[in-house]
Design a protein around this motif. Structure first.
Motif, PDB file in Angstrom:
ATOM      1  N   TYR A 111      -6.783  -1.321  -2.060  1.00 17.38           N
ATOM      2  CA  TYR A 111      -8.243  -1.418  -2.059  1.00 17.38           C
ATOM      3  C   TYR A 111      -8.873  -0.351  -2.937  1.00 17.38           C
ATOM      4  N   MET A 112      -8.325  -0.203  -4.133  1.00 19.38           N
ATOM      5  CA  MET A 112      -8.958   0.670  -5.119  1.00 19.38           C
ATOM      6  C   MET A 112     -10.249   0.027  -5.632  1.00 19.38           C
TER       7      MET A 112
ATOM      8  N   ILE B  69      -0.564  -3.387   6.165  1.00 25.71           N
ATOM      9  CA  ILE B  69      -1.323  -2.987   4.978  1.00 25.71           C
ATOM     10  C   ILE B  69      -1.852  -1.573   5.138  1.00 25.71           C
ATOM     11  N   GLN B  70      -1.653  -0.749   4.106  1.00 31.78           N
ATOM     12  CA  GLN B  70      -2.002   0.675   4.166  1.00 31.78           C
ATOM     13  C   GLN B  70      -3.078   1.007   3.142  1.00 31.78           C
ATOM     14  N   THR B  71      -4.103   1.763   3.572  1.00 33.25           N
ATOM     15  CA  THR B  71      -5.195   2.109   2.672  1.00 33.25           C
ATOM     16  C   THR B  71      -5.913   3.365   3.154  1.00 33.25           C
TER      17      THR B  71
ATOM     18  N   GLY C 270       0.786  -1.222   0.000  1.00 34.50           N
ATOM     19  CA  GLY C 270       0.000   0.000   0.000  1.00 34.50           C
ATOM     20  C   GLY C 270       0.816   1.269   0.000  1.00 34.50           C
ATOM     21  N   SER C 271       2.139   1.175  -0.046  1.00 35.23           N
ATOM     22  CA  SER C 271       2.961   2.383   0.036  1.00 35.23           C
ATOM     23  C   SER C 271       2.914   3.220  -1.231  1.00 35.23           C
TER      24      SER C 271
ATOM     25  N   LYS D  45     -14.386  10.204   8.482  1.00 35.91           N
ATOM     26  CA  LYS D  45     -15.232   9.613   9.521  1.00 35.91           C
ATOM     27  C   LYS D  45     -15.488   8.130   9.263  1.00 35.91           C
ATOM     28  N   ARG D  46     -15.632   7.758   7.998  1.00 37.37           N
ATOM     29  CA  ARG D  46     -15.795   6.335   7.667  1.00 37.37           C
ATOM     30  C   ARG D  46     -14.492   5.583   7.950  1.00 37.37           C
ATOM     31  N   ARG D  47     -13.366   6.193   7.660  1.00 36.06           N
ATOM     32  CA  ARG D  47     -12.083   5.540   7.933  1.00 36.06           C
ATOM     33  C   ARG D  47     -11.880   5.346   9.439  1.00 36.06           C
ATOM     34  N   ILE D  48     -12.387   6.280  10.222  1.00 36.28           N
ATOM     35  CA  ILE D  48     -12.310   6.127  11.679  1.00 36.28           C
ATOM     36  C   ILE D  48     -13.156   4.929  12.111  1.00 36.28           C
ATOM     37  N   GLU D  49     -14.290   4.708  11.451  1.00 34.55           N
ATOM     38  CA  GLU D  49     -15.091   3.520  11.738  1.00 34.55           C
ATOM     39  C   GLU D  49     -14.313   2.242  11.419  1.00 34.55           C
TER      40      GLU D  49
END
Length: 295
Positions: free
Chosen positions: A80-81, A106-108, A74-75, A154-158
């Motif tokens: 997750y495109m 894993i980064q996204t 993910g760098s 906010k969704r990413r915080i979820e």
């Protein structure tokens, strides 16, 4: 989107490796460094290059390694495109990582990672999984401008909350911070308070600013002209053609960042965060006599 047969999938050596299953991105973030000419793209950035044989390459690489380690992804391109929803190459690679009991970092920016939370949970139980989420802009409307084709902060915080429920450690990339746009105390404090609430293990910040190189500078400036009239000229007056573009409020914001992280036991230097993401629990680093016999 176009498909290629890659010659290899892992880069790096020693205690950790990296891989990028895709090349290019469809998220449309206005500041994306991966657009830089130095990465020598031979196709339009939004024409995603798909390494269709990535799972096969990964399996060949991992089954030949005696020593378990962390595998990062993910760098350069988000795993997750939009195309991952149908191709599921990231999931196939995670299944292989689980099979051979390696760890993964894993980064996204995408909530599509939740479709693989079962696998991430299993990897974390067998070895180690670290989920990295980028949070730059707490305000939904501004986030939609800066990162238009992906879920909001906010969704990413979820997503972080869901990982916490499973005991999967998380690291937040709070970068880039754009001068005169999201470099406010309110923005930084709001993000940090949420990181504290959801129990992130570390937060990566590279000095409260961004970097601009040939390729991404032009794309960024075009976006400024579209959404923030007059801002490009302000950047040129203040920063010229510099690579490092620090916020004029960087010192103040860094002090807030360090204070909140220290008070809540959150890793706050890139070095600490990378060390945590690269290390695998000792029991998985040790080879048994059986490993020597069968290798």
């Amino acid at each position: 989107m176009h498909f290629v047969e890659a010659k290899g999938i892992l880069t790096g050596s020693g205690g950790h490796y990296g891989m990028n299953i895709y090349r290019g991105c469809s998220h449309g973030c206005i500041y994306c460094d991966s657009r830089s000419k130095c990465y020598q793209f031979t196709h339009p950035f939004e024409d995603i290059e798909v390494k269709q044989n990535a799972p096969e390459l990964l399996e060949m690489a991992l089954k030949s390694k005696r020593k378990k380690c962390m595998i990062g992804t993910g760098s350069m391109s988000d795993p997750y495109m939009h195309c991952e929803a149908n191709l599921r190459l990231t999931r196939k690679c995670l299944e292989i990582i689980r099979k051979y009991e390696f760890g993964v970092a894993i980064q996204t920016k995408s909530d599509r990672i939740l479709q693989d939370i079962d696998l991430l949970d299993e990897i974390n139980r067998a070895a180690k999984c670290v989920v990295q989420i980028t949070l730059t802009t707490y305000d939904d409307d501004l986030c939609q401008i800066l990162e238009p084709n992906v879920c909001n902060t906010k969704r990413r915080i979820e997503v972080l909350e869901e990982m916490q429920k499973r005991g999967i450690p998380t690291v937040v990339w709070m970068t880039p911070i754009l001068p005169f746009i999201n470099d406010t105390e309110e923005n930084i404090t709001s993000i940090l308070n949420e990181c504290v609430r959801v129990g992130v293990r570390g937060i990566i910040d590279f000095g409260m600013g961004l970097t601009l190189r040939d390729g991404d500078r032009e794309y960024y400036y075009a976006a400024l002209d579209k959404h923030f009239p007059g801002m490009k000229e302000r950047y040129i007056r203040q920063f010229g053609n510099a690579y490092d573009i620090p916020s004029p409020r960087a010192k103040e914001l860094r002090n807030i960042f360090k204070k909140i992280c220290k008070a809540n036991g959150i890793l706050s230097s890139p070095e600490e965060c990378f060390e945590f993401m690269h290390e695998l629990p000792e029991k998985y680093e040790q080879m048994s006599i059986f490993d020597f016999i069968t290798s």
